[in-house]
Design an enzyme around this catalytic site. Structure first.
Site, PDB file in Angstrom:
ATOM      1  N   GLU A   1       0.843  -1.207   0.000  1.00 11.79           N
ATOM      2  CA  GLU A   1       0.000   0.000   0.000  1.00 11.79           C
ATOM      3  C   GLU A   1       0.868   1.244   0.000  1.00 11.79           C
ATOM      4  O   GLU A   1       1.965   1.241   0.565  1.00 11.79           O
ATOM      5  CB  GLU A   1      -0.866   0.025   1.275  1.00 11.79           C
ATOM      6  CG  GLU A   1      -2.230  -0.584   1.129  1.00 11.79           C
ATOM      7  CD  GLU A   1      -3.205   0.295   0.343  1.00 11.79           C
ATOM      8  OE1 GLU A   1      -2.761   1.140  -0.453  1.00 11.79           O
ATOM      9  OE2 GLU A   1      -4.412   0.122   0.545  1.00 11.79           O
ATOM     10  N   ASP A   2       0.361   2.312  -0.574  1.00 10.12           N
ATOM     11  CA  ASP A   2       1.053   3.593  -0.454  1.00 10.12           C
ATOM     12  C   ASP A   2       0.808   4.190   0.930  1.00 10.12           C
ATOM     13  O   ASP A   2       1.730   4.662   1.583  1.00 10.12           O
ATOM     14  CB  ASP A   2       0.617   4.567  -1.558  1.00 10.12           C
ATOM     15  CG  ASP A   2      -0.894   4.703  -1.660  1.00 10.12           C
ATOM     16  OD1 ASP A   2      -1.625   3.816  -1.179  1.00 10.12           O
ATOM     17  OD2 ASP A   2      -1.363   5.712  -2.225  1.00 10.12           O
TER      18      ASP A   2
ATOM     19  N   ASP B   1      -4.444   4.864   6.330  1.00 11.86           N
ATOM     20  CA  ASP B   1      -5.027   6.052   6.942  1.00 11.86           C
ATOM     21  C   ASP B   1      -5.949   5.573   8.067  1.00 11.86           C
ATOM     22  O   ASP B   1      -5.489   5.305   9.182  1.00 11.86           O
ATOM     23  CB  ASP B   1      -5.771   6.779   5.817  1.00 11.86           C
ATOM     24  CG  ASP B   1      -6.220   8.171   6.174  1.00 11.86           C
ATOM     25  OD1 ASP B   1      -6.346   8.473   7.363  1.00 11.86           O
ATOM     26  OD2 ASP B   1      -6.459   8.977   5.259  1.00 11.86           O
TER      27      ASP B   1
ATOM     28  N   GLY C   1      -7.333   2.658   8.077  1.00 12.61           N
ATOM     29  CA  GLY C   1      -7.099   1.224   8.198  1.00 12.61           C
ATOM     30  C   GLY C   1      -8.233   0.386   7.612  1.00 12.61           C
ATOM     31  O   GLY C   1      -8.108  -0.832   7.497  1.00 12.61           O
TER      32      GLY C   1
ATOM     33  N   LYS D   1      -0.636   7.041   8.828  1.00 13.80           N
ATOM     34  CA  LYS D   1      -1.020   8.187   9.674  1.00 13.80           C
ATOM     35  C   LYS D   1      -1.585   7.641  10.974  1.00 13.80           C
ATOM     36  O   LYS D   1      -2.784   7.349  11.054  1.00 13.80           O
ATOM     37  CB  LYS D   1      -2.110   9.005   8.980  1.00 13.80           C
ATOM     38  CG  LYS D   1      -1.643   9.869   7.841  1.00 13.80           C
ATOM     39  CD  LYS D   1      -2.833  10.671   7.348  1.00 13.80           C
ATOM     40  CE  LYS D   1      -2.483  11.528   6.164  1.00 13.80           C
ATOM     41  NZ  LYS D   1      -3.672  12.122   5.549  1.00 13.80           N
TER      42      LYS D   1
ATOM     43  N   ARG E   1       0.321  12.651  -8.280  1.00 14.80           N
ATOM     44  CA  ARG E   1       0.660  11.235  -8.011  1.00 14.80           C
ATOM     45  C   ARG E   1       2.104  10.921  -8.363  1.00 14.80           C
ATOM     46  O   ARG E   1       2.748  10.106  -7.716  1.00 14.80           O
ATOM     47  CB  ARG E   1      -0.238  10.304  -8.838  1.00 14.80           C
ATOM     48  CG  ARG E   1      -1.570  10.012  -8.210  1.00 14.80           C
ATOM     49  CD  ARG E   1      -2.185   8.770  -8.842  1.00 14.80           C
ATOM     50  NE  ARG E   1      -3.623   8.755  -8.695  1.00 14.80           N
ATOM     51  CZ  ARG E   1      -4.261   8.286  -7.635  1.00 14.80           C
ATOM     52  NH1 ARG E   1      -3.587   7.788  -6.621  1.00 14.80           N
ATOM     53  NH2 ARG E   1      -5.578   8.304  -7.585  1.00 14.80           N
TER      54      ARG E   1
END
Ligand code: PRP
Length: 176
Positions: free
Chosen positions: A99-100, A103, A105, A131, A165
């Site tokens: 994943e990038d 956040d 989850g 995060k 991106r």
């Protein structure tokens, strides 16, 4: 007038070094495995997955899934739906989800439950950034690049309304 670029949060050099470090750690962890199956979550993971996979020194293959969360851009109720599935079975294979960003989850939680039901030999996770302040579900990330503050970040696959991106660093934007 030229538009100002997003302020740097994590530099291109720091990302390059971290990707190399993660690739070395993952290569060592999966030493002896026939074929590590990397799953990228579209769209955001495409840059990180490309960089990471090319630095691995073990046999590997790559496939993608696309997921979408219901709700607007900044808040979701946690409902995730699949837009595109894998092309092959992962039964008995060693799987690493890439994943990038993690956040809330919700996306990774949905994905891990969905993939676990397909009986892989192992199932682990790798994310470039997380995060911690936004987490709604505790997800263990086996290979993590950076913990970052709760700001809107772009670059390395992350977008703001499809912009930025392909920025080679992680930057911060301040949407109005
Ligand atoms: C991003 C990211 C993750 C997800 C993480 O995707 O790529 O898949 O959000 O958020 P969560 O932890 O709150 O679930 P996004 O929905 O922005 O789509 P994109 O990758 O196509 O930009």
């Amino acid at each position: 007038m030229t538009e100002a670029l997003p302020k740097v949060l994590i530099s291109e050099d720091a990302i390059r070094d971290k990707v190399a470090e993660l690739a070395a750690t993952i290569s060592a962890a999966y030493e002896g495995v026939d074929d590590l199956f990397l799953i990228g979550v579209l769209k955001g993971s495409f840059i990180f997955l490309a960089d990471l996979s090319r630095r691995l020194t073990i046999p590997r293959s790559v496939d993608f899934m696309a997921l979408s969360t219901y709700g607007n851009a900044t808040s979701t109720d946690g409902a995730v739906r699949m837009i595109m599935d894998l092309r092959r079975s992962i039964k008995g294979r060693h799987v690493l989800v890439v994943e990038d960003i993690v956040d809330t989850g919700f996306t990774l939680d949905y994905l891990l439950r969905n993939l676990a039901a397909r009986q892989p030999a192992s199932l682990k996770t790798c994310a470039l950034v997380r995060k911690p302040d936004r987490a709604k579900i505790e997800i263990s990330i086996d290979y993590l690049g950076f913990d970052i503050p709760d700001e809107w970040v772009v670059g390395c696959g992350l977008d703001w309304a499809e912009k930025y991106r392909t920025l080679p660093y992680i930057g911060v934007v301040h949407p109005e």
